[in-house]
Design a protein around this motif. Structure first.
Motif, PDB file in Angstrom:
ATOM      1  N   PHE A   3     -61.785  15.441  18.065  1.00 50.46           N
ATOM      2  CA  PHE A   3     -61.751  14.291  18.975  1.00 50.46           C
ATOM      3  C   PHE A   3     -60.398  14.208  19.681  1.00 50.46           C
ATOM      4  CE2 PHE A   3     -65.316  12.739  16.348  1.00 50.46           C
ATOM      5  CZ  PHE A   3     -66.180  12.358  17.352  1.00 50.46           C
ATOM      6  N   LEU A   8     -59.031  11.071  24.440  1.00 51.37           N
ATOM      7  CA  LEU A   8     -59.180   9.671  24.028  1.00 51.37           C
ATOM      8  C   LEU A   8     -57.825   9.093  23.640  1.00 51.37           C
ATOM      9  CD1 LEU A   8     -62.386  10.098  21.836  1.00 51.37           C
ATOM     10  CD2 LEU A   8     -62.281   9.142  24.148  1.00 51.37           C
ATOM     11  N   LEU A  12     -58.070   4.586  19.845  1.00 47.00           N
ATOM     12  CA  LEU A  12     -59.460   4.969  19.626  1.00 47.00           C
ATOM     13  C   LEU A  12     -59.565   6.086  18.594  1.00 47.00           C
ATOM     14  CD1 LEU A  12     -62.254   4.231  20.573  1.00 47.00           C
ATOM     15  CD2 LEU A  12     -62.042   5.875  22.432  1.00 47.00           C
ATOM     16  N   VAL A  16     -61.717   6.144  15.082  1.00 42.28           N
ATOM     17  CA  VAL A  16     -62.672   7.210  14.771  1.00 42.28           C
ATOM     18  C   VAL A  16     -62.324   7.858  13.432  1.00 42.28           C
ATOM     19  CG1 VAL A  16     -63.497   9.487  15.475  1.00 42.28           C
ATOM     20  CG2 VAL A  16     -63.281   7.664  17.169  1.00 42.28           C
ATOM     21  N   GLN A  28     -71.013  15.083  22.291  1.00 43.21           N
ATOM     22  CA  GLN A  28     -69.774  14.337  22.463  1.00 43.21           C
ATOM     23  C   GLN A  28     -68.715  15.205  23.141  1.00 43.21           C
ATOM     24  OE1 GLN A  28     -69.028  13.267  18.418  1.00 43.21           O
ATOM     25  NE2 GLN A  28     -70.678  11.749  18.361  1.00 43.21           N
ATOM     26  N   ILE A  32     -67.897  13.330  26.721  1.00 44.28           N
ATOM     27  CA  ILE A  32     -66.749  12.417  26.733  1.00 44.28           C
ATOM     28  C   ILE A  32     -65.744  12.741  27.840  1.00 44.28           C
ATOM     29  CG2 ILE A  32     -64.716  11.694  25.409  1.00 44.28           C
ATOM     30  CD1 ILE A  32     -66.496  11.643  22.920  1.00 44.28           C
ATOM     31  N   ALA A  53     -72.138   7.651  20.375  1.00 43.50           N
ATOM     32  CA  ALA A  53     -70.683   7.729  20.456  1.00 43.50           C
ATOM     33  C   ALA A  53     -70.226   8.471  21.706  1.00 43.50           C
ATOM     34  CB  ALA A  53     -70.116   8.410  19.212  1.00 43.50           C
ATOM     35  N   LEU A  57     -67.464   5.753  23.024  1.00 44.97           N
ATOM     36  CA  LEU A  57     -66.037   6.062  22.906  1.00 44.97           C
ATOM     37  C   LEU A  57     -65.324   6.080  24.260  1.00 44.97           C
ATOM     38  CD1 LEU A  57     -66.082   8.793  20.097  1.00 44.97           C
ATOM     39  CD2 LEU A  57     -65.565   6.361  19.882  1.00 44.97           C
ATOM     40  N   ASP A  61     -62.232   3.212  26.203  1.00 49.32           N
ATOM     41  CA  ASP A  61     -60.972   3.511  26.888  1.00 49.32           C
ATOM     42  C   ASP A  61     -61.007   3.125  28.362  1.00 49.32           C
ATOM     43  OD1 ASP A  61     -59.372   4.331  24.856  1.00 49.32           O
ATOM     44  OD2 ASP A  61     -59.637   6.473  25.159  1.00 49.32           O
ATOM     45  N   ASN A  91     -71.567  -0.074  16.963  1.00 45.19           N
ATOM     46  CA  ASN A  91     -70.681   1.045  17.289  1.00 45.19           C
ATOM     47  C   ASN A  91     -69.459   0.558  18.052  1.00 45.19           C
ATOM     48  OD1 ASN A  91     -71.648   4.222  17.005  1.00 45.19           O
ATOM     49  ND2 ASN A  91     -73.295   2.746  16.690  1.00 45.19           N
ATOM     50  N   TYR A  95     -65.644   1.140  16.634  1.00 44.60           N
ATOM     51  CA  TYR A  95     -64.680   2.002  17.303  1.00 44.60           C
ATOM     52  C   TYR A  95     -63.722   1.242  18.225  1.00 44.60           C
ATOM     53  CZ  TYR A  95     -67.944   5.509  15.633  1.00 44.60           C
ATOM     54  OH  TYR A  95     -68.744   6.268  14.845  1.00 44.60           O
ATOM     55  N   PRO A 471     -71.129   9.772  15.180  1.00 42.31           N
ATOM     56  CA  PRO A 471     -70.267  10.312  16.221  1.00 42.31           C
ATOM     57  C   PRO A 471     -69.915  11.755  15.922  1.00 42.31           C
ATOM     58  CG  PRO A 471     -69.002   8.936  14.759  1.00 42.31           C
ATOM     59  CD  PRO A 471     -70.403   8.879  14.282  1.00 42.31           C
TER      60      PRO A 471
END
Length: 471
Positions: A3, A8, A12, A16, A28, A32, A53, A57, A61, A91, A95, A471
């Motif tokens: 991640f 991100l 965040l 996670v 993801q 993302i 997710a 996610l 942001d 969720n 998050y 996620p």
């Protein structure tokens, strides 16, 4: 991919990590970064792939900058059912714990007054079912002109439930220059048309072939006589290392009766179906998640989106009438890289259903040797148990190809299933299996007594799906 490599924020990433995740799933990893770059997205992914997710996610942001205004949500997520909407809301809470974002949930079964009050305060994220959203919009309680990000989740389920006209109506009330994310397990014609109309130069992401069962799930067909289903289920529950299991039935009446039977035999079981109100469903799911019960008997309202950690087994007590339902049912296990097992009980009346399922998934499902000879049923044959009857059965199948007769046959299932609890009444079932005559058909009125679960957000079937996409 980690991640941390997806762009991100540190806040965040901390949330996670505290949730226990470090590696992104394929959907993801692909979605993302594109969402963060404000691209429109078409994501083809089944539940259990971490789809939720993949939009929650980056939305957190994106929405971290800016502020909300009364009755004008900054983003909108459309879900087909209240349970899926609640899943997405949880969720966001999980998050977004280090972000100061406000959220409102517009679903049926909740006080409309409380929802209006939440909207009047202003929300960053509005999660809604189409029916309740349109109701509040028409009352003048909500404005969509300030919404810059739209998510249409489970689009194929929206199509099945008749929500596409509502979604098109909603899209026309949003700013034309918004960002739109559309997710669906499949891409039928109407959904493609919707995407072509309302998405701008979208990036298409597909992480799994539509309508396939997970390779992490060991699938098995269990030949069984109709009246022997309950005993076979108890046998498998005793032999298998069952942590938690979901047991699917085609009818609400069978869900209730099977749960009672399991509890009489000392199993810790519960039930969810369309006749149980929302608060009772949530309470039953909480009992299942906490381990107070480890068996959940369910109708197909629970087949989609229900994601509970550690479901080791799925049992199709009744073979599903539609092959797509098979994929969604067994998808409750083997999620997020875990392994699982799925057992489907097969009687002599299930030949066409099993044939359609195997055609859809592109594989023959292994048969468990139970000592029950259902060779005629596997070829769509008559009730004769003789192996030599396989060839002779074809004319019978050609004369009665209609699948709409199956519900009437299944409606008789609860009566037959009761007999395994009462060995003193074997005559009824033995008549139905006599090779010299056709099985008695259930009366036509029974076919209508217990129809599909009625929906909660308008004239639609509802499919309970509650939990968390990994996620």
């Amino acid at each position: 991919m980690h991640f941390a490599d997806l762009g991100l924020s540190e806040e965040l990433l901390k949330a996670v990590e505290e949730a226990g995740y470090s590696e992104a799933t394929p959907i993801q990893a692909q979605a993302i970064p594109s969402v963060l770059m404000m691209r429109d997205i078409i994501g083809i992914a089944q539940t259990g792939t971490g789809k939720t997710a993949s939009f929650v996610l980056p939305m957190i942001d994106i929405l971290a900058q800016g502020r909300s205004r009364a009755r004008m949500p900054r983003s909108l997520i459309l879900e087909p059912t209240r349970e899926l909407a609640a899943q997405v809301a949880e969720n966001f809470e999980k998050y977004g714990k280090y972000h100061k974002l406000s959220m409102a949930l517009l679903i049926g079964g909740v006080s409309m007054g409380d929802q209006v009050k939440a909207l009047e305060k202003g929300v960053d994220v509005l999660i809604a079912t189409p029916g309740r959203l349109m109701d509040l919009f028409e009352r003048g309680n909500i404005l969509l002109t300030g919404c810059s990000l739209l998510v249409i989740d489970e689009a194929d389920r929206m199509l099945d439930m008749g929500f596409i006209p509502d979604i098109e109506n909603i899209c026309t009330k949003l700013p034309a220059n918004r960002q739109t994310l559309l997710f669906s397990a499949t891409m039928p014609g109407p959904i493609k048309k919707l995407a072509d109309k309302f998405l701008t130069n979208p990036k298409s992401i597909e992480v799994a072939r539509p309508a396939t069962a997970s390779a992490n799930i060991a699938q098995m067909l269990v030949p069984v006589e109709e009246r022997g289903k309950r005993e076979m289920l108890r046998t498998l529950l005793g032999k298998e290392d069952v942590n938690t299991a979901i047991i699917f039935c085609n009818r609400k009446t069978m869900v209730r009766e099977l749960n009672k039977s399991l509890r009489r035999h000392g199993f810790k079981s519960g039930e969810i179906h369309g006749d149980i109100d929302q608060s009772a469903r949530i309470a039953e799911l909480d009992r299942f998640k906490s381990g107070e019960i480890n068996l959940l008997v369910a109708s197909d309202v629970a087949a989609r989106g229900l994601d509970i950690k550690g479901v080791s087994h799925v049992f199709n007590f009744d073979a599903p009438w539609h092959p797509d339902d098979y994929v969604h049912r067994i998808g409750r296990t083997g999620r997020a890289g875990a392994t699982g097992k799925a057992f489907t009980f097969v009687t002599k009346n299930d030949a066409e259903a099993i044939e359609a399922i195997e055609k859809l998934i592109g594989n023959k499902i292994e048969r468990l040797d139970t000592g029950v000879d259902l060779a005629p049923a596997e070829s769509g044959a008559s009730a004769s148990p003789a192996r030599g009857g396989r060839r002779a059965a074809k004319p019978s199948r050609e004369k009665k190809p209609r699948t709409d007769e199956r519900p009437a046959t299944r409606e008789a299932a609860p009566k037959a299933a009761k007999d395994d609890e009462r060995p003193a009444r074997p005559a009824r079932d033995s008549r139905s299996e006599a090779p010299r005559g056709k099985p008695a058909r259930a009366p036509a009125p029974q076919q209508r007594d217990e129809g599909p679960d009625e929906g909660w957000n308008g004239p639609m079937p509802a499919f309970l799906s509650f939990g968390f996409d990994k996620p």
